[in-house]
Design a protein around this motif. Structure first.
Motif, PDB file in Angstrom:
ATOM      1  N   ASN A 100       0.831  -1.204   0.000  1.00 16.20           N
ATOM      2  CA  ASN A 100       0.000   0.000   0.000  1.00 16.20           C
ATOM      3  C   ASN A 100       0.862   1.248   0.000  1.00 16.20           C
ATOM      4  O   ASN A 100       1.893   1.304   0.663  1.00 16.20           O
ATOM      5  CB  ASN A 100      -0.915   0.019   1.218  1.00 16.20           C
ATOM      6  CG  ASN A 100      -2.026  -0.993   1.122  1.00 16.20           C
ATOM      7  OD1 ASN A 100      -2.399  -1.406   0.035  1.00 16.20           O
ATOM      8  ND2 ASN A 100      -2.549  -1.410   2.256  1.00 16.20           N
ATOM      9  N   ASP A 134      -4.194   5.060  -8.815  1.00 17.34           N
ATOM     10  CA  ASP A 134      -4.305   3.817  -8.077  1.00 17.34           C
ATOM     11  C   ASP A 134      -5.778   3.657  -7.743  1.00 17.34           C
ATOM     12  O   ASP A 134      -6.376   4.531  -7.132  1.00 17.34           O
ATOM     13  CB  ASP A 134      -3.458   3.872  -6.804  1.00 17.34           C
ATOM     14  CG  ASP A 134      -3.476   2.569  -6.030  1.00 17.34           C
ATOM     15  OD1 ASP A 134      -4.012   1.568  -6.551  1.00 17.34           O
ATOM     16  OD2 ASP A 134      -2.954   2.541  -4.904  1.00 17.34           O
ATOM     17  N   ASP A 174      -7.323   2.124  -5.572  1.00 21.88           N
ATOM     18  CA  ASP A 174      -7.629   2.248  -4.154  1.00 21.88           C
ATOM     19  C   ASP A 174      -7.665   3.704  -3.712  1.00 21.88           C
ATOM     20  O   ASP A 174      -8.310   4.040  -2.732  1.00 21.88           O
ATOM     21  CB  ASP A 174      -6.579   1.515  -3.311  1.00 21.88           C
ATOM     22  CG  ASP A 174      -6.577   0.016  -3.568  1.00 21.88           C
ATOM     23  OD1 ASP A 174      -7.608  -0.496  -4.062  1.00 21.88           O
ATOM     24  OD2 ASP A 174      -5.565  -0.633  -3.288  1.00 21.88           O
ATOM     25  N   LYS A 175      -6.955   4.581  -4.391  1.00 25.38           N
ATOM     26  CA  LYS A 175      -6.837   5.982  -3.986  1.00 25.38           C
ATOM     27  C   LYS A 175      -7.784   6.904  -4.736  1.00 25.38           C
ATOM     28  O   LYS A 175      -7.936   8.051  -4.354  1.00 25.38           O
ATOM     29  CB  LYS A 175      -5.398   6.476  -4.191  1.00 25.38           C
ATOM     30  CG  LYS A 175      -4.361   5.679  -3.449  1.00 25.38           C
ATOM     31  CD  LYS A 175      -4.553   5.780  -1.967  1.00 25.38           C
ATOM     32  CE  LYS A 175      -3.548   4.891  -1.251  1.00 25.38           C
ATOM     33  NZ  LYS A 175      -3.948   4.619   0.110  1.00 25.38           N
TER      34      LYS A 175
END
Length: 149
Positions: free
Chosen positions: A42, A61, A63-64
């Motif tokens: 991460n 990303d 996730d971001k």
């Protein structure tokens, strides 16, 4: 600016013939952080911003994406709220002036009106100068709007 996935950072570093130590120094991150990111670990938002600055790219990303979009929305909300409060103060001044002039219809009325106007304008300006809309206020408004703790 190009966009790139976080997983391609190692490839970009090697294309530039940089060591992990060099990338760490340029980005202000630790070598361990660079290793973790390159191994698929991460990466925090600040780490991503630092790497994006070094590579002169936008790092994407999945996730971001939501976190970045939320930050953008919060910043936009704060700017709009600041603009509203400033406009509200100016509107209040423009409504008070005619009433003040009507009540004080004498030789001193113009002087008093000017004095009052300057006092209000300086008061509005001091809100920015003395950081009334500072970080504490900003965090409070974001927490209120987005129900953060």
């Amino acid at each position: 600016m190009n966009t790139i996935n976080v997983r391609e950072i190692k490839k970009m570093r090697l294309e530039r013939h940089w060591s992990q130590e060099q990338l760490a120094e340029m980005s202000g991150l630790s070598i361990r952080t660079i290793q973790r990111i390159e191994n698929g670990g991460n990466a925090g938002l600040e780490s991503l911003k630092s790497l994006a600055a070094v590579f002169e790219i936008n790092i994407i990303d999945s996730d971001k994406k939501e976190e970045i979009e939320q930050i953008r929305k919060e910043e936009e909300y704060i700017q709009n709220l600041k603009g509203f409060y400033k406009l509200l103060a100016i509107a209040a001044l423009s409504l008070v002036v005619p009433v003040f002039v009507a009540i004080n219809d004498s030789n001193w009325s113009f002087f008093l009106w000017m004095l009052f106007s300057w006092a209000v304008l300086l008061g509005i300006y001091s809100l920015n100068v003395f950081d009334f809309f500072g970080e504490a206020w900003k965090k409070k408004m974001i927490a209120k709007k987005f129900k953060k703790k």
